[in-house]
Design a protein around this motif. Structure first.
Motif, PDB file in Angstrom:
ATOM      1  N   UNK A 164       0.813  -1.213   0.000  1.00 31.95           N
ATOM      2  CA  UNK A 164       0.000   0.000   0.000  1.00 31.95           C
ATOM      3  C   UNK A 164       0.846   1.262   0.000  1.00 31.95           C
ATOM      4  N   UNK A 165       2.104   1.144   0.415  1.00 35.09           N
ATOM      5  CA  UNK A 165       3.023   2.281   0.361  1.00 35.09           C
ATOM      6  C   UNK A 165       3.603   2.478  -1.037  1.00 35.09           C
ATOM      7  N   UNK A 166       3.230   1.620  -1.962  1.00 37.26           N
ATOM      8  CA  UNK A 166       3.710   1.769  -3.334  1.00 37.26           C
ATOM      9  C   UNK A 166       5.145   1.350  -3.529  1.00 37.26           C
ATOM     10  N   UNK A 167       5.632   0.428  -2.677  1.00 43.48           N
ATOM     11  CA  UNK A 167       7.022  -0.021  -2.775  1.00 43.48           C
ATOM     12  C   UNK A 167       7.124  -1.405  -3.393  1.00 43.48           C
ATOM     13  N   UNK A 168       6.178  -1.721  -4.270  1.00 46.80           N
ATOM     14  CA  UNK A 168       6.155  -3.013  -4.958  1.00 46.80           C
ATOM     15  C   UNK A 168       5.837  -2.774  -6.435  1.00 46.80           C
ATOM     16  N   UNK A 169       6.596  -3.410  -7.300  1.00 49.98           N
ATOM     17  CA  UNK A 169       6.284  -3.374  -8.727  1.00 49.98           C
ATOM     18  C   UNK A 169       6.560  -2.064  -9.416  1.00 49.98           C
ATOM     19  N   UNK A 170       7.407  -1.215  -8.859  1.00 49.14           N
ATOM     20  CA  UNK A 170       7.705   0.066  -9.504  1.00 49.14           C
ATOM     21  C   UNK A 170       8.806  -0.064 -10.544  1.00 49.14           C
ATOM     22  N   UNK A 171       9.580  -1.152 -10.465  1.00 51.63           N
ATOM     23  CA  UNK A 171      10.715  -1.312 -11.360  1.00 51.63           C
ATOM     24  C   UNK A 171      11.978  -0.663 -10.858  1.00 51.63           C
ATOM     25  N   UNK A 172      11.905   0.004  -9.710  1.00 55.78           N
ATOM     26  CA  UNK A 172      13.079   0.651  -9.119  1.00 55.78           C
ATOM     27  C   UNK A 172      13.725  -0.327  -8.128  1.00 55.78           C
ATOM     28  N   UNK A 173      14.915  -0.847  -8.438  1.00 58.93           N
ATOM     29  CA  UNK A 173      15.541  -1.832  -7.550  1.00 58.93           C
ATOM     30  C   UNK A 173      15.920  -1.276  -6.186  1.00 58.93           C
ATOM     31  N   UNK A 262      10.416 -12.097  -7.156  1.00 56.26           N
ATOM     32  CA  UNK A 262       9.031 -12.301  -7.576  1.00 56.26           C
ATOM     33  C   UNK A 262       8.091 -11.458  -6.723  1.00 56.26           C
ATOM     34  N   UNK A 263       8.341 -11.411  -5.422  1.00 54.97           N
ATOM     35  CA  UNK A 263       7.514 -10.608  -4.518  1.00 54.97           C
ATOM     36  C   UNK A 263       7.668  -9.123  -4.810  1.00 54.97           C
ATOM     37  N   UNK A 264       8.907  -8.678  -5.022  1.00 55.29           N
ATOM     38  CA  UNK A 264       9.150  -7.254  -5.277  1.00 55.29           C
ATOM     39  C   UNK A 264       8.456  -6.779  -6.548  1.00 55.29           C
ATOM     40  N   UNK A 265       8.359  -7.653  -7.527  1.00 57.92           N
ATOM     41  CA  UNK A 265       7.750  -7.276  -8.804  1.00 57.92           C
ATOM     42  C   UNK A 265       6.229  -7.282  -8.748  1.00 57.92           C
ATOM     43  N   UNK A 266       5.671  -7.739  -7.625  1.00 58.52           N
ATOM     44  CA  UNK A 266       4.225  -7.717  -7.481  1.00 58.52           C
ATOM     45  C   UNK A 266       3.539  -9.012  -7.834  1.00 58.52           C
ATOM     46  N   UNK A 267       4.297 -10.122  -7.913  1.00 58.47           N
ATOM     47  CA  UNK A 267       3.701 -11.413  -8.277  1.00 58.47           C
ATOM     48  C   UNK A 267       3.241 -12.219  -7.076  1.00 58.47           C
ATOM     49  N   UNK A 268       3.389 -11.667  -5.874  1.00 57.96           N
ATOM     50  CA  UNK A 268       2.804 -12.296  -4.704  1.00 57.96           C
ATOM     51  C   UNK A 268       3.711 -13.227  -3.936  1.00 57.96           C
ATOM     52  N   UNK A 269       3.107 -14.022  -3.039  1.00 55.61           N
ATOM     53  CA  UNK A 269       3.876 -14.827  -2.094  1.00 55.61           C
ATOM     54  C   UNK A 269       4.444 -16.111  -2.714  1.00 55.61           C
TER      55      UNK A 269
END
Length: 385
Positions: A164-173, A262-269
């Protein structure tokens, strides 16, 4: 590899389960120290990386053996041993990025080491002088959790917050973050863990559930807890699971790295089952000889996570005797620092137990504090007589 290769059908590349880990076990370094390759997780490891893994595991084991000895000498109230699980902890710990967050049980001393936590901070907890006095935000490493499995819910909630903080799936490593929750095979039978799986799947939370299957939930063998390999449970909740050789630091690192990304990119657990073995006792209050065979322990000693890396380094000319001697010397220095540091840890003020119950003390709590202070004063009076 790409994270698209790490989808829900990943388990289909594995064969049937076997009692020794089975063909489904992801392994990159055999117990004999031979390098093997798995297309899904293979990567090149530099000589510096390999030497670093070795150093981390040797020093983690020294933390464990010294702390066990301190408990035996009455300097610690209890100690949760990790002997044999160094690769699972160092491999997964080194796969974390600085912005990732780890939720441990009470045994993740190797992960704490990888996150930069001074092991003396751990000893304060087991000596009983504090409740774990490190700042979790400083190292993105949570406080040790004694309640079995509770940290998986904490981790899932935190991961939902990261989302919810927008720290997932942004593409910024440097921004995208993941959460990892450690637990044991015994904890997998707890309701909290299964509830965490449900929430994580429902909200596609960026969390990796890292189960160190060391074969024993105190005195209960894994066969009494599950009819299928633990990693296969993930499919019932709607996310992928994978079993890795938990005594292989290279495979553990590679699998955990893929799951975290995988988690960082927004693909889940993802559920990672690190198949390992507790060569020591559950804690220093436990006697494992009462419920397991010594032959099993001897068999697993042949799969020692440190020995296989040492063999690989020597066989391939990646480290000379000066390197190994330097690591031994560093371990000895660490041992001395832990022994001396533990004995000089300051005793806490007994009244400090009241300081952090509420943000503002209540009248009832003040009365309890005053009563306890009066009780403590009686000991000073008796000593003066």
């Amino acid at each position: 590899m790409t994270t698209s290769d790490f989808g829900p059908d990943l388990v289909e590349v594995f064969g049937p389960s076997q009692s020794d880990g089975g063909p489904e076990l992801v392994q990159l370094l055999t117990p004999e120290g031979e390098r093997v390759h798995r297309a899904e997780f293979d990567q090149d490891f530099s000589a510096d990386q390999l030497r670093g893994f070795y150093r981390d595991m040797v020093l983690t084991r020294r933390i464990d053996t010294e702390s066990t000895a301190l408990q035996r000498h009455g300097e610690l109230g209890i100690w949760a041993q990790l002997l044999g699980q160094e690769a699972a902890q160092v491999g997964s710990g080194r796969a974390l990025r600085p912005q990732d967050y780890a939720f441990p049980t009470y045994r993740e001393h190797g992960v704490a080491w990888c996150r930069g936590l001074d092991p003396l901070r751990l000893l304060g907890l087991f000596r009983g002088i504090d409740q774990g006095d490190w700042d979790p935000r400083e190292h993105n490493f949570g406080n040790y959790t004694i309640v079995i499995g509770a940290q998986t819910l904490h981790a899932t909630g935190y991961a939902m917050g990261v989302q919810r903080d927008g720290a997932v799936g942004t593409g910024d490593p440097e921004r995208d973050a993941a959460v990892i929750a450690y637990f044991g095979d015994g904890a997998s039978s707890q309701g909290d863990v299964n509830e965490a799986f449900i929430f994580a799947a429902s909200y596609n939370a960026p969390v990796v559930f890292f189960c160190q299957n060391n074969q024993w939930a105190i005195s209960e063998p894994i066969e009494r807890q599950t009819r299928i390999p633990l990693y296969q449970r993930a499919l019932g909740f709607g996310f992928p699971g994978v079993r890795v050789d938990g005594n292989d630091v290279l495979a553990t690192y590679a699998v955990t790295q893929a799951a975290l990304q995988r988690a960082r990119e927004g693909s889940g657990p993802t559920l990672v089952e690190a198949y390992t073995y507790r060569m020591g006792a559950h804690t220093t209050t436990d006697d494992p000889t009462r419920y397991r065979l010594s032959d099993d322990v001897e068999t697993w000693k042949l799969k020692d996570p440190i020995a296989r890396v040492e063999v690989y380094l020597k066989r391939n000319g990646l480290a000379d005797e000066d390197f190994f001697e330097a690591i031994r010397a560093e371990a000895d220095e660490l041992g001395v620092r832990l022994r001396e540091g533990c004995r000089t840890l300051p005793d806490p003020n007994p009244l400090s137990i009241f300081d952090h119950v509420y943000a503002e003390n209540t009248p009832e709590l003040e009365r309890q504090r005053d009563g306890y202070a009066a009780y403590l004063d009686t000991f000073d009076t008796e000593a003066a007589r």
